[in-house]
Scaffold this active site. Sequence first.
Site, PDB file in Angstrom:
ATOM      1  N   ASP A   8       0.877  -1.151   0.036  1.00  0.00           N
ATOM      2  CA  ASP A   8      -0.103  -0.150  -0.062  1.00  0.00           C
ATOM      3  C   ASP A   8       1.014   1.409   0.183  1.00  0.00           C
ATOM      4  O   ASP A   8       1.983   1.216   0.086  1.00  0.00           O
ATOM      5  CB  ASP A   8      -0.844  -0.001   1.358  1.00  0.00           C
ATOM      6  CG  ASP A   8      -2.224   0.800   0.955  1.00  0.00           C
ATOM      7  OD1 ASP A   8      -3.333   0.385   1.382  1.00  0.00           O
ATOM      8  OD2 ASP A   8      -2.266   1.758   0.225  1.00  0.00           O
TER       9      ASP A   8
HETATM   10  C1  GLC Z   1      -4.396   4.270  -0.043  1.00  0.00           C
HETATM   11  C2  GLC Z   1      -5.155   3.004   0.298  1.00  0.00           C
HETATM   12  C3  GLC Z   1      -5.205   2.150  -0.834  1.00  0.00           C
HETATM   13  C4  GLC Z   1      -5.050   2.822  -2.341  1.00  0.00           C
HETATM   14  C5  GLC Z   1      -3.865   3.430  -2.347  1.00  0.00           C
HETATM   15  C6  GLC Z   1      -3.502   4.376  -3.508  1.00  0.00           C
HETATM   16  O1  GLC Z   1      -4.030   4.685   1.055  1.00  0.00           O
HETATM   17  O2  GLC Z   1      -4.994   2.249   1.378  1.00  0.00           O
HETATM   18  O3  GLC Z   1      -6.498   1.303  -0.651  1.00  0.00           O
HETATM   19  O4  GLC Z   1      -5.383   1.799  -3.260  1.00  0.00           O
HETATM   20  O5  GLC Z   1      -3.565   4.098  -1.285  1.00  0.00           O
HETATM   21  O6  GLC Z   1      -4.410   5.291  -3.741  1.00  0.00           O
END
Ligand code: GLC
Length: 752
Positions: free
Chosen positions: A280
Site C-alpha cells: 500500500d
Molecule cells: C491508499 C489506500 C489504498 C489505495 C492506495 C492508492 O492509502 O489504502 O486502498 O489503493 O492508497 O491510492
Amino acid sequence: MAAFFGLIVNPYMTSSIAAPANARLTTEQRVQALLAKMTLAEKIGQMSQLNASDGHAPDYLGDDLRAGRIGSVLNVVDVDVVNELQRIAVEESRLGIPLMVGRDVIHGFKTVMPIPLGQAATWNPDIVEANARAAALEAATTGVNWTFAPMIDISRDARWGRIAESLGEDAFLASELAAAMVRGYQGEDLSAKGSIAACAKHFAGYGASESGRDYATTNIPENELRNVYLPPFKSAVDAGVVTLMASFSDLDGVPATANEFLMRQVLREEWQFDGFVVSDWNSVRQLSVHGLTANDRDAAFEAATAGVDMEMAGDAYISHLEALVSEGRVDIETIDTAAANILRAKFRLGLFEHPYTDPADLPPIASKEALQTAKNAALQSVVMLKNDHDTLPLNAETMSSIALIGPLADAPYEQLGTWIFDGDPELSVTPMHAIHSLVGHELDVRYVRAMKNSRSRASEAFDEAVEIASDSDVAVLFLGEESILSGEAHSRADISLPGDQAELVRRIRATGKPVIAVILAGRPLTLTNIVDQVDAILFAWHPGTMGGPAIADLLFGVESPSGKLPATFPRMVGQIPIYYNQKNTGKPPTPDTVVHIDDIDAHAPQLSTGMTAFHLDAGYTPLFPFGHGLSYASFEYGDIRVSVEEIGLGETVTISAELTNSGDVAAEEVVQLYVRDLVGNVTRPVRELKGFRRVRVEPGQTVRVEFDLHTDDLAFYGRNMTLMTEPGEFHAWIGGSSDAELRTEFRIAASK
Ligand code: GLC
C-alpha cells in the site's frame, strides 16, 4: 534474441516496432527471456511504482524511465501524459518495458456507481460485474491499465470509515461479489482494450482494525482469519485477479506488508497465486513506523523477503535492494521472482503489443449504457428498512404537493460517496432534480435545505422546513452523511445521524404529516433515535451519479425497493462488533433472558438476572439484521424441503422453498439460504449464508427456489487449520433475511 523454428523472434519487442507476439512463445517463455536480459537495477526498477499525479510527470520521471528504474506509475489520468510516459519507457529505455498505470477506480471512473457497500446491497453479481466493466472502459480511455479494486476486507464494525468501500460483513456474499468485480474489471480477455488489471485489497484482515479506527491494530486468530477474512481473497484469486495489495495494518504483530505467512504460505504455496503483490502507499517504509524495522533498508529487506513484489509510492526498494542483494541479505531469486511476477502481468495485459491508448478505441465517457448501468445499480442497492402503513410508494395522482427537506436532497458531489478521484459531479442527477423531472408536472415540489450540511448544529432554518412540511401532503427528509464522513482515515466513534438531523426529524414529525426518510451514508448508522419518528426509511448508501432517478423511481413506485443489507445495523454503537453469523457462546441470550435496565429493581441480586450474552441497555439484537430489506410486494415463504434427509461426504442436497407474492405489484426478492453446522471441530456460527438468488415474482405467483448444497460448501478450517467438512446434523433456513424462520434439517452421514 531468441530463434524458434527458424523464426527470429524478439520476445519482448514493443508495439511500435514489434512483430506480433509469436503464438508459439508462451507467456512464461517471454517472461524468462526478458528477465534473462535484465540487469539487477532494471529488475528492481520493475518493483518500483511512483506517483505521477500531475501533467509534468514526463519531466521529472523521464530520466528514471529511460534508466529502467520505474515499473509502474499511479495517479495520472491524462491520456497524453500517460502515452508520453509509456513512449519514454517503451522507446527510450534499453529494454522497452511498458508501464503498469494504476488508479483507484473503486466504484466508477467519471460515471460513478453506488459505493461498493451499496453495490453489495444489490446482492446481484451481474450488476456488480457490469459496474466494474463500465468503470474499466471509462478508466481505460485515459491509459489506466490497473485499478486498486476490489476492496474486499470483511468488516463487522460500522465505525470503520472504509466499510463504505467494502462488500460488507459476510465472507460468502463478499466472495461472490469479489469474483464478479474481478470479471468486470479484467474482462474475458485481459489483453483486450478496455480490460484493466484488478487488485484484491487489502491483504489481509484490515477490516478488523481495533475500535474501527483506520490503520489500527488487528489481532485475528488464524482460524478466524481463514474462515472469515481470507475467503474473499481466495475467491478473487480463483477468479484470476492479477494483483493483490498488502494492507497497512499490523496483523498479530507482523504488519501485512512484511507478513510471510500471508504473502508466501497462504498466497503462493496454498493458493498458487502467480500474479504480483503491491504494497500500500509507502507501507514498506511504514514498517519502521510500526516498529518492525529500524530503517528503510531493513524495511525493504522485510517486505521483499516476505513477498511484496512492488513498492507503491516509496523509495525503499529502489534505494536499498541492490545493496541488500550485493551484501547477500536478499537472494537474487527473490528479485527475479518479483520482477517475473510483474512482467507476467504486463504480458498478460498485452502491454508489449499495445502500450499506447487511443480513447477512440473505447466507448465515450458517460455513455448511455454507463449511466443506465449506474441507475440499475442504484435502484437495486436501495434498502427499504421500514414502511409503516404502506406509506410508500407515493402516488402523485392522489397528492398535490410534496416537501423535500434536508442537506442531501440536492448534493451532486456528496451522493457520489468516498473514493471517487475522477467522479464528475456535473454528471450527477440529484434526488431533487429527479423528483422534479418525474412528478414536477403534476405535483407542487417544495424544497428546503434546512441545514448547511449533515454536521450542522444551526437549526434556524428548521422553522421554514416545518412550514413547507405542514403545508404539503408528505414530507421527504434527505438525511445522512456527506462523502467526507466515510472512507479512508474517516472513522466515526458515534455512528448516529450527525449534527441536529434528529431534531429536524422530530420537528417534521410534529407536523403530523407522513414522514419519509431517505438516508445517504457510507456506513450502517444507528437510527434508533429516529426510527420511530418516521413512517418509512429508504437507505440509499451513497448511490452515485444516477442516485437521484433511482430514488425518485422508488419513492413513486416506478420500481420496488429490492436491496438487502450487506452489514448489520446496530441499535447502539456499543453493540459493535455485531454481526449475524456470530458464535452461539455457552450462554446464548433469548428474549426471556434479556433484562433491561428499566426492568431491574435496584436491589435485585446480581446473579439472579439475565446470565446470558446481552447488554442491559441494548439487548442482543440489531436494529436491522444482515439480509434485511422490504419490498412493495408481499413475499411469503413456505414449504421448505430437502431433497434427501441424509447425504454422504461428496454428495449434494437440494434445499428449496416456495416464495409467493401475495401483493399487487411485481417485484424482485433476494432469496437467501442460511445453514448451521450444529457441532464442529471448532465452534461454528449460529447460521451462515450459503446461497442467494434474486428472483422476480408477479402478483399472485408462487415460485419454488432451489439451492444445491455440496458437502464442500460446508467446509471450514478446524483446529489444525485444514479445510474440513464433518458428518453431523445441520439446520437450514430459507427466507428474505438472516433472521428467516422457515427451517429444515439434514445430516451428513459419517460414512456412506
Ligand atoms: C491508499 C489506500 C489504498 C489505495 C492506495 C492508492 O492509502 O489504502 O486502498 O489503493 O492508497 O491510492
